[in-house]
Scaffold this active site. Structure first.
Site, PDB file in Angstrom:
ATOM      1  N   GLN A  77       0.812  -1.212   0.000  1.00 48.90           N
ATOM      2  CA  GLN A  77       0.000   0.000   0.000  1.00 48.90           C
ATOM      3  C   GLN A  77       0.853   1.273   0.000  1.00 48.90           C
ATOM      4  OE1 GLN A  77      -3.623  -0.817   0.552  1.00 48.90           O
ATOM      5  NE2 GLN A  77      -3.852   1.140  -0.479  1.00 48.90           N
ATOM      6  N   LYS A 109      -2.775  -1.098   6.668  1.00 54.37           N
ATOM      7  CA  LYS A 109      -3.768  -2.141   6.356  1.00 54.37           C
ATOM      8  C   LYS A 109      -4.210  -2.753   7.673  1.00 54.37           C
ATOM      9  CE  LYS A 109      -5.722  -4.163   2.776  1.00 54.37           C
ATOM     10  NZ  LYS A 109      -6.048  -3.639   1.429  1.00 54.37           N
ATOM     11  N   ASP A 128     -12.003  -3.975   2.016  1.00 54.58           N
ATOM     12  CA  ASP A 128     -11.155  -4.927   1.282  1.00 54.58           C
ATOM     13  C   ASP A 128     -11.971  -6.224   1.275  1.00 54.58           C
ATOM     14  OD1 ASP A 128      -8.171  -5.286   0.238  1.00 54.58           O
ATOM     15  OD2 ASP A 128      -8.604  -7.105   1.361  1.00 54.58           O
ATOM     16  N   THR A 154     -11.913   0.693  -8.229  1.00 51.16           N
ATOM     17  CA  THR A 154     -10.770  -0.210  -8.382  1.00 51.16           C
ATOM     18  C   THR A 154     -10.878  -0.969  -9.704  1.00 51.16           C
ATOM     19  OG1 THR A 154     -10.749  -0.427  -5.983  1.00 51.16           O
ATOM     20  CG2 THR A 154      -9.385  -1.975  -7.221  1.00 51.16           C
TER      21      THR A 154
HETATM   22  P1  NDP Z   1     -14.602  -8.980  -2.140  1.00 52.89           P
HETATM   23  O1  NDP Z   1     -14.712  -9.542  -0.770  1.00 52.89           O
HETATM   24  O2  NDP Z   1     -15.638  -8.036  -2.625  1.00 52.89           O
HETATM   25  O3  NDP Z   1     -14.508 -10.167  -3.205  1.00 52.89           O
HETATM   26  C1  NDP Z   1     -13.502 -11.126  -3.149  1.00 52.89           C
HETATM   27  C2  NDP Z   1     -13.770 -12.172  -4.216  1.00 52.89           C
HETATM   28  O4  NDP Z   1     -12.642 -13.042  -4.295  1.00 52.89           O
HETATM   29  C3  NDP Z   1     -14.961 -13.052  -3.915  1.00 52.89           C
HETATM   30  O5  NDP Z   1     -15.564 -13.439  -5.121  1.00 52.89           O
HETATM   31  C4  NDP Z   1     -14.348 -14.255  -3.220  1.00 52.89           C
HETATM   32  O6  NDP Z   1     -15.089 -15.460  -3.361  1.00 52.89           O
HETATM   33  C5  NDP Z   1     -13.030 -14.384  -3.953  1.00 52.89           C
HETATM   34  N1  NDP Z   1     -11.996 -14.970  -3.067  1.00 52.89           N
HETATM   35  C6  NDP Z   1     -11.610 -14.504  -1.858  1.00 52.89           C
HETATM   36  N2  NDP Z   1     -10.672 -15.300  -1.309  1.00 52.89           N
HETATM   37  C7  NDP Z   1     -10.453 -16.257  -2.222  1.00 52.89           C
HETATM   38  C8  NDP Z   1      -9.604 -17.380  -2.265  1.00 52.89           C
HETATM   39  N3  NDP Z   1      -8.768 -17.666  -1.241  1.00 52.89           N
HETATM   40  N4  NDP Z   1      -9.632 -18.150  -3.366  1.00 52.89           N
HETATM   41  C9  NDP Z   1     -10.468 -17.859  -4.406  1.00 52.89           C
HETATM   42  N5  NDP Z   1     -11.307 -16.818  -4.409  1.00 52.89           N
HETATM   43  C10 NDP Z   1     -11.306 -16.045  -3.345  1.00 52.89           C
HETATM   44  O7  NDP Z   1     -13.145  -8.303  -2.211  1.00 52.89           O
HETATM   45  P2  NDP Z   1     -12.612  -7.171  -3.192  1.00 52.89           P
HETATM   46  O8  NDP Z   1     -13.166  -7.373  -4.543  1.00 52.89           O
HETATM   47  O9  NDP Z   1     -12.774  -5.873  -2.509  1.00 52.89           O
HETATM   48  O10 NDP Z   1     -11.052  -7.477  -3.194  1.00 52.89           O
HETATM   49  C11 NDP Z   1     -10.464  -8.424  -4.088  1.00 52.89           C
HETATM   50  C12 NDP Z   1      -8.970  -8.184  -4.173  1.00 52.89           C
HETATM   51  O11 NDP Z   1      -8.723  -6.836  -4.624  1.00 52.89           O
HETATM   52  C13 NDP Z   1      -8.197  -8.312  -2.872  1.00 52.89           C
HETATM   53  O12 NDP Z   1      -6.894  -8.796  -3.145  1.00 52.89           O
HETATM   54  C14 NDP Z   1      -8.068  -6.872  -2.376  1.00 52.89           C
HETATM   55  O13 NDP Z   1      -6.972  -6.693  -1.513  1.00 52.89           O
HETATM   56  C15 NDP Z   1      -7.865  -6.158  -3.710  1.00 52.89           C
HETATM   57  N6  NDP Z   1      -8.180  -4.744  -3.726  1.00 52.89           N
HETATM   58  C16 NDP Z   1      -9.429  -4.291  -3.404  1.00 52.89           C
HETATM   59  C17 NDP Z   1      -9.723  -2.958  -3.459  1.00 52.89           C
HETATM   60  C18 NDP Z   1     -11.103  -2.432  -3.242  1.00 52.89           C
HETATM   61  O14 NDP Z   1     -11.319  -1.230  -3.474  1.00 52.89           O
HETATM   62  N7  NDP Z   1     -12.059  -3.229  -2.836  1.00 52.89           N
HETATM   63  C19 NDP Z   1      -8.674  -1.949  -3.758  1.00 52.89           C
HETATM   64  C20 NDP Z   1      -7.408  -2.532  -4.167  1.00 52.89           C
HETATM   65  C21 NDP Z   1      -7.190  -3.866  -4.099  1.00 52.89           C
HETATM   66  P3  NDP Z   1     -16.152 -15.889  -2.220  1.00 52.89           P
HETATM   67  O15 NDP Z   1     -17.318 -14.968  -2.399  1.00 52.89           O
HETATM   68  O16 NDP Z   1     -16.463 -17.321  -2.519  1.00 52.89           O
HETATM   69  O17 NDP Z   1     -15.446 -15.706  -0.914  1.00 52.89           O
END
Ligand code: NDP
Length: 450
Positions: free
Chosen positions: A111, A126, A166, A210
């Site tokens: 970050q 974080k 997140d 994002t």
């Molecule tokens: P969400 O919780 O909205 O969504 C996460 C998604 O990823 C879900 O579909 C989830 O599936 C899946 N997932 C989570 N863990 C795993 C795993 N171990 N294996 C496979 N699939 C997995 O999170 P975000 O979309 O906010 O974040 C996603 C990524 O983006 C993260 O790495 C986060 O750090 C990064 N990020 C997010 C930002 C934001 O603004 N939100 C900004 C910058 C980076 P399920 O529903 O089955 O759990």
């Protein structure tokens, strides 16, 4: 290898031997800034790297709450305040059972560099907890968030540390956290959290930022390589959360064909093109498994995940956007994607490609948009949310989106210039690390030994 760099890396490995994600993140940055370190022997004298890899502060705390059965459950909370060098600590909160100190430190470290790339005055932090919101009732989520904030409020503030969402922390959780902060502090401090609901200080376009930002960066990278943006390209997107959904929306708007998305259980493959409205209904409205997609689109396929190699990367595609979690795209998957003719990878999640996968892509001349640059649109728009809160003002969607677009273009340009300056053309992984490190190093030199 540069001797100073080598010594710092070996010391970091010794001190943090149990923290594999953190070591992976540090190693990636340190190895790619070697040409800069070679040019600046004075950094060693002021222990610049040693200070950069040591968090200013790590807070861990107990988070007890009462579940719907009346049982008391205890979780662990974290906030890593890694660097306030260029602004208040800024970075999301993750609620997921895999959360531990290594993951918190890697995310906070990334970050710092990401926030530097945005050009905005925000430091790196974080936090989160090993609490799993999945399957919990609204009441349980609210009580957990209130307990979490009861401790966190001692350490945050709009000019101190500004958390956001997140994995597992979306608008609902931010609302409960904000309500508890306001209640304890007895103050409306809009800029203390970002990702807020629109009715009480959130920013238009933050939810989309994002994912949209990722696609803006991808557009720049493809245009620059003479590949005519995303029009007519096939795209696969892992995850079905906040980042994945809005990356899909913008990719579709640009004329791409998104054929697969996933969640932790597996992926859906729809040759006709993903029905995004249905994904939103399943994931944003009733938080169900992605396999429910087949209830409507009977000809689509659901491919279950059986091991660490996600089945989504088996599907032939021009562009892959890993938007789920760290290390979700392995060397095996990278090999498969390359043999299937992929042209570009855009990291929406943080560190989604393993070190070996990234190296393999670069060796095979595949364009890689690195997370700390390509997913920086979320935090950049959070900073825009903070400025709207300070001004007691709301900007229209188009204005925020335009600012986001400009920021992503600037980030791309910084990565490109830095990579070219050091003879690493088209290596945006190195470009992002060098551009952000250079800015941080200057700020560190200017502020003395702190
Ligand atoms: P969400 O919780 O909205 O969504 C996460 C998604 O990823 C879900 O579909 C989830 O599936 C899946 N997932 C989570 N863990 C795993 C795993 N171990 N294996 C496979 N699939 C997995 O999170 P975000 O979309 O906010 O974040 C996603 C990524 O983006 C993260 O790495 C986060 O750090 C990064 N990020 C997010 C930002 C934001 O603004 N939100 C900004 C910058 C980076 P399920 O529903 O089955 O759990």
């Amino acid at each position: 290898m540069n001797k100073y760099l080598k010594n710092v890396l070996s010391e970091v490995k010794k001190k943090n031997s149990a923290e594999k994600e953190y070591l992976q993140a540090v190693e990636e940055v340190l190895l790619s800034i070697e040409p800069v370190i070679d040019k600046h022997p004075e950094y060693e004298q002021i222990a610049l790297l040693e200070r950069m890899v040591e968090p200013e502060r790590i807070i861990t705390f107990r988070v007890p709450y009462v579940n719907d059965k009346g049982q008391v459950i205890v979780h662990r909370g974290y906030r890593v305040q890694f660097s306030s060098l260029i602004g208040p600590y800024k970075g999301g909160l993750r609620f997921h059972p895999t959360v531990n100190q290594s993951i918190m430190k890697f995310l906070a470290f990334e970050q710092i560099f990401k926030n530097a790339l945005t050009g905005l005055p925000i430091g790196g932090g974080k936090g989160g907890s090993d609490f799993d919101p999945k399957g919990k009732s609204d009441g349980e989520i609210m009580r957990f968030c209130q307990s979490f904030m009861t401790e966190l409020q001692r350490h945050i503030g709009q000019d101190i540390d500004v958390p956001a969402g997140d994995i597992g922390v979306g608008e609902r959780e931010i609302g409960y956290l904000f309500g508890q902060y306001k209640r304890i502090k007895d103050v409306y401090e809009g800029g203390v959290l970002t990702g807020k609901g629109l009715s009480y200080g959130g920013s238009l376009a933050r939810k989309e930022a994002t994912g949209f930002g990722l696609v803006y960066f991808m557009r720049e990278m493809l245009d620059n390589a003479g590949m005519q943006s995303l029009k007519g390209k096939t795209v696969t997107i892992s995850g079905a959360g906040n980042v994945a959904i809005y990356a899909c929306e913008k990719a579709l708007e640009y004329g791409a064909k998104v054929v697969a998305m996933s969640d932790s259980k597996g992926c859906i493959y729809d040759k006709k093109g993903i029905d995004l409205e249905l994904i939103k209904e399943i994931k944003e409205q009733h938080r169900g498994p992605i396999s429910e997609y087949l209830n409507i689109h009977k000809k689509a396929e659901f491919i279950e995940r059986k091991n660490e190699d996600s089945p989504i990367w088996e599907i032939k595609t021009d562009i892959a956007l890993p938007c789920a979690t760290q290390n979700e795209l392995t060397l095996n998957s990278a090999k498969k994607l390359v043999s299937n003719g992929i042209i570009a990878v855009g990291e929406g999640a943080n560190m989604p490609c393993t070190k070996e996968a990234t190296e393999y892509f670069l060796k095979n001349n595949i364009l890689v948009a690195p997370a700390k640059a390509s997913n920086a649109g979320g935090v950049a728009t959070s900073a825009i949310e903070m400025s709207q809160n300070s001004m007691r003002y709301y900007m229209p969607f188009e204005k925020v989106d335009n600012k986001l677009n400009n920021i992503m273009v600037n980030i791309f340009t910084s990565c490109k210039s830095a990579s070219e300056k050091y003879g690493l053309k088209n290596n945006y992984v190195a470009g992002a690390n060098i551009a952000s490190f250079t800015k941080l190093a200057k700020a560190m030199q200017a502020q003395g030994i702190v």
